[in-house]
Design a protein around this motif. Sequence first.
Motif, PDB file in Angstrom:
ATOM      1  N   THR A  21       0.816  -1.220   0.000  1.00 35.29           N
ATOM      2  CA  THR A  21       0.000   0.000   0.000  1.00 35.29           C
ATOM      3  C   THR A  21       0.845   1.264   0.000  1.00 35.29           C
ATOM      4  N   ARG A  22       2.076   1.146   0.486  1.00 36.66           N
ATOM      5  CA  ARG A  22       2.936   2.327   0.583  1.00 36.66           C
ATOM      6  C   ARG A  22       3.505   2.729  -0.771  1.00 36.66           C
ATOM      7  N   ASP A  27      -2.354   6.279  -5.131  1.00 39.02           N
ATOM      8  CA  ASP A  27      -2.538   7.128  -3.964  1.00 39.02           C
ATOM      9  C   ASP A  27      -3.980   7.633  -3.923  1.00 39.02           C
ATOM     10  N   ASN A  28      -4.775   7.046  -2.992  1.00 42.59           N
ATOM     11  CA  ASN A  28      -6.151   7.499  -2.799  1.00 42.59           C
ATOM     12  C   ASN A  28      -6.554   7.239  -1.350  1.00 42.59           C
ATOM     13  N   ALA A  29      -7.791   7.550  -1.034  1.00 46.82           N
ATOM     14  CA  ALA A  29      -8.244   7.443   0.364  1.00 46.82           C
ATOM     15  C   ALA A  29      -8.259   6.009   0.862  1.00 46.82           C
ATOM     16  N   THR A  31      -6.393   3.583  -0.181  1.00 47.15           N
ATOM     17  CA  THR A  31      -5.007   3.117   0.010  1.00 47.15           C
ATOM     18  C   THR A  31      -4.445   3.650   1.309  1.00 47.15           C
ATOM     19  N   HIS A  32      -4.705   4.937   1.615  1.00 48.75           N
ATOM     20  CA  HIS A  32      -4.220   5.499   2.886  1.00 48.75           C
ATOM     21  C   HIS A  32      -4.870   4.787   4.075  1.00 48.75           C
ATOM     22  N   GLU A  35      -3.127   1.440   4.321  1.00 51.83           N
ATOM     23  CA  GLU A  35      -1.728   1.651   4.735  1.00 51.83           C
ATOM     24  C   GLU A  35      -1.650   1.911   6.232  1.00 51.83           C
ATOM     25  N   SER A  36      -2.571   2.725   6.743  1.00 54.47           N
ATOM     26  CA  SER A  36      -2.564   3.010   8.194  1.00 54.47           C
ATOM     27  C   SER A  36      -2.824   1.732   9.004  1.00 54.47           C
ATOM     28  N   SER A 409      -6.901   6.320  11.303  1.00 57.64           N
ATOM     29  CA  SER A 409      -6.722   7.015  10.016  1.00 57.64           C
ATOM     30  C   SER A 409      -7.865   7.991   9.735  1.00 57.64           C
TER      31      SER A 409
END
Length: 411
Positions: A21-22, A27-29, A31-32, A35-36, A409
């Motif tokens: 995911t990093r 890069d989107n919500a 994924t963040h 990732e968290s 997150s």
Amino acid sequence: MKSRYIAGISLAVMGAGFITTRWWLPDNAWTHLLESGFEAGLVGGIADWFAVTALFRHPMGIPIPHTSLLLKNRAKIVNSLISAMENELLNKESITRKLSGFQLFAGAASAATRLIGKRKFRLAAVDFAQSAVERLPLERVSSVLHGFLADYVKKQDFTPIVRKLADRFVHERWDERALDYGLEHVGHWIRKRETEEMLGKLAFKKLEELKVGGFMGFALQAFVGFMNEEKLGGLIQNMLLSTMQELSHPGSPHRQKLLLEVRAQAEKLADNEELMLKLKQLIEQGVDSVETERFIHLRLEELRQLVLDKLEEQHRSGGRAIVQGYRFATDYLSGKQEMLANWEEGIRGYLVRLIENNHYRIGALVRDNLERMDDKALVSMLEEKVGNDLQWIRVNGAICGFVVGVILSFF
């Protein structure tokens, strides 16, 4: 351990998810958000791995302070374990209380009834007895018995035995029975025609051999000329039979005199040291002989065959004697409740005293076994017993970290 592999897989999943995911996903919500979660799960998994590992050893072999806690506190752990066993788990009061409420004979009788009621068990018991009897080393047993008997005879003083037998011989009138037995059988022998002829020949021959002079010689020659072997044998036979008949009569003074002499000689037997020594030597020689050992061995063989025959009968009847013996024992003991209660109380008392006197040995045994184990063996044992459950802490840490990371997150 399976749980260790699961914990390792959970940590690997969190790490792979964080890397993916990093750097690899767009890069989107969403994924963040993932990732968290993976980041927090990775941190939680690593932290719990460190904590669990620190209990047993240094993480990655690095002597970090406050790690390898079990080995550093080995003495405290051993003392705590022994204290818990002695004072909480296996204390004397709890064991005594359990024994006091336990019905020994009732439990044993119930278990025995269930077992004896099974034909398979009875046949197994008979087969075991047959095998045990067949395997008995009778040669060795007979040799041991022979040696024991020989040693016993060598150490035995036969003087008191002979004196006791002599007293019994007199007081129970064995002398009269022996005399009557001898007179009866000797009388049968004397009445035979062959005995009469033999007595006549012997007497006539001895009379001819006598050398007597004077008037006595003249009278003897006249008597010999008048008699022959047949007449002389009949005369002696009648004389002997008459004498024996008189000795057989209970009121005969000659019989009483003879019995008194026999009793006197019997009472003197034990005081005859030479005779006692010869008797002991004779018995020792007889006992030490090979024939005695062979006799013992043959009797043991006969006894074994007799027992095997009886066991074979029991096998065919399904172990009926076991049932009969058990019923006899239970019927007998059913009327001895007070005796059984005393026995049971005595056994419980003995067990309680045994526990009180040897309770400290439980802790001593545990301490000795633990002290014999090196650090590696101790750690392996603890990991085997409690490590599986501790590894689930790592799995829970990774999952909980992932959930907490996702939640955080949003903030």
